[in-house]
Design a protein around this motif. Structure first.
Motif, PDB file in Angstrom:
ATOM      1  N   TYR A  44      -3.656   3.770  15.645  1.00 22.09           N
ATOM      2  CA  TYR A  44      -4.139   3.333  14.330  1.00 22.09           C
ATOM      3  C   TYR A  44      -3.027   2.862  13.410  1.00 22.09           C
ATOM      4  N   SER A  45      -1.893   2.515  13.990  1.00 23.89           N
ATOM      5  CA  SER A  45      -0.721   2.188  13.176  1.00 23.89           C
ATOM      6  C   SER A  45      -0.945   1.008  12.238  1.00 23.89           C
ATOM      7  N   LYS A  83      -9.438  10.412   7.345  1.00 28.75           N
ATOM      8  CA  LYS A  83     -10.798  10.469   6.795  1.00 28.75           C
ATOM      9  C   LYS A  83     -11.768   9.730   7.709  1.00 28.75           C
ATOM     10  N   LEU A  84     -11.355   8.564   8.209  1.00 28.41           N
ATOM     11  CA  LEU A  84     -12.206   7.829   9.139  1.00 28.41           C
ATOM     12  C   LEU A  84     -12.447   8.632  10.406  1.00 28.41           C
ATOM     13  N   ASN A  85     -11.404   9.289  10.891  1.00 29.06           N
ATOM     14  CA  ASN A  85     -11.516  10.057  12.125  1.00 29.06           C
ATOM     15  C   ASN A  85     -12.513  11.208  12.008  1.00 29.06           C
ATOM     16  N   HIS A  86     -12.790  11.628  10.788  1.00 23.95           N
ATOM     17  CA  HIS A  86     -13.724  12.730  10.577  1.00 23.95           C
ATOM     18  C   HIS A  86     -15.052  12.258   9.997  1.00 23.95           C
ATOM     19  N   SER A 139     -11.855   1.312  15.007  1.00 21.75           N
ATOM     20  CA  SER A 139     -11.238   1.791  13.763  1.00 21.75           C
ATOM     21  C   SER A 139     -11.112   3.302  13.724  1.00 21.75           C
ATOM     22  N   GLY A 140     -11.747   3.985  14.673  1.00 23.24           N
ATOM     23  CA  GLY A 140     -11.566   5.423  14.763  1.00 23.24           C
ATOM     24  C   GLY A 140     -12.589   6.262  14.030  1.00 23.24           C
TER      25      GLY A 140
END
Length: 252
Positions: A9-10, A25-28, A50-51
Motif C-alpha cells: 500500500y506504499s 483505517k481502510l484495512n479495518h 486498496s485494502g
C-alpha cells in the motif's frame, strides 16, 4: 501493518491525505457491494486492491458469455458459475489478505437491513429499480452512506446519498417510486463497455473518500455522463420534505 503491507500500500501511504493511519483505517473497514456485474466489477477490484479489509458482495446471477464484454471481474473460465464465486476468486488473486463474503442471492429487504447495519459504506451496483429502492430504504433506516451508480447505452450517472446527515436527500427523493419506473436492462438497450468501468471506478473512489473522510463527496450532486461526447452535467439535489422514505430525518 507489517512490512509486506507497507510495501503493498506504499502508493497510498505516500499520499498525505491517507498516510499510514488512513490505510490502516481502510484495512479495518467494511463495505457492501450489491451487484457483481458491470459496475460491481471495477468497484470490487479497486476496493480489494486498496485494502478494504472486509468486502461483502451480493448477486444472485451466474456468469454468462454475454457478460464478458464489460464485467471485467469474470473471464471465460467463469461461465456458468455464480458471479459472487467468480468475484471471490478474482479478488483473492488480487489481494489474498482481505476477507470477501460472497452472498449468492438477490437480497431482499430484511437481508439488506441486516447487511447495511454491519458495514461502513454501501455501494449500489444493481441494475433494477426495485433493488435500488430496497437498498436506499435500508441505508435510510441504518443511516449509512450510499454510493449509487447506473449505466446504459452510452450514458452513466453517479451520486452519493450520505444518510448519516439529516439534510441529505435519499435515492427516493431523486427517483420517487410511482410504480411506473421502467428498467432498461443492458440485454435490451445495450451498453458501451467502458461506461460501466468509468462509473464503477468513480463509485469506488467515492466509497474510499467516505471511508477516509477526505475531500468532498458527491452527496447532494448527481453527475451525468454522455459517453459519446464525454460531457459531464452536474445537478444539485435537495431533500424532498414529502419523501415517504426519509421524511422522518427532516429536522423539525
Amino acid at each position: 501493518m507489517n512490512d509486506h503491507q507497507l510495501l503493498r500500500y506504499s502508493r497510498h501511504i505516500l499520499l498525505p491525505q491517507i498516510d499510514i493511519a488512513g490505510q490502516e483505517k481502510l484495512n479495518h473497514s467494511r463495505a457492501l457491494i450489491v451487484g457483481a456485474g458491470g459496475l460491481g466489477s471495477p468497484i470490487a477490484l479497486y476496493l480489494a486492491a486498496s485494502g478494504i479489509g472486509n468486502l461483502i458482495i451480493c448477486d444472485g446471477d451466474q456468469v454468462d458469455l454475454t457478460n464478458l464484454q464489460r464485467q471485467i471481474m469474470h473471464d471465460s473460465q467463469s461461465i456458468g458459475i455464480a458471479k459472487v464465486v467468480s468475484a471471490k476468486q478474482s479478488l483473492a488473486r488480487i489481494n489474498p489478505e482481505i476477507n470477501v463474503t460472497a452472498i449468492h442471492e438477490q437480497v431482499g429487504a430484511d437481508k439488506l437491513l441486516q447487511l447495511t447495519a454491519e458495514v461502513d459504506v454501501v455501494i449500489d451496483a444493481s441494475d433494477n429499480f426495485n433493488t435500488r429502492y430496497r437498498i436506499n430504504q435500508a441505508c435510510v433506516i441504518n443511516k449509512k452512506p450510499l454510493v449509487s451508480g447506473a449505466a446504459v447505452r452510452f450514458n452513466g450517472q453517479i451520486s452519493v446519498f450520505d444518510l448519516r446527515h439529516d439534510d441529505s436527500p435519499c435515492y427516493h427523493c431523486l427517483y420517487p417510486d410511482t410504480g411506473n419506473q421502467e428498467d432498461m436492462p443492458c440485454a435490451i438497450m445495450g451498453v458501451f463497455s467502458p461506461i460501466v468501468g468509468i462509473i464503477g471506478s468513480m463509485q469506488a473512489a467515492e466509497a474510499l473518500k467516505i471511508l477516509l473522510n477526505i475531500g468532498a463527496s458527491l452527496n447532494g450532486r448527481l453527475q451525468l455522463l454522455d459517453g459519446l461526447t464525454m460531457n459531464w452535467h452536474s445537478i444539485h439535489l435537495y431533500k424532498d420534505p414529502a419523501c415517504p422514505i426519509c421524511q422522518s430525518s427532516v429536522p423539525v
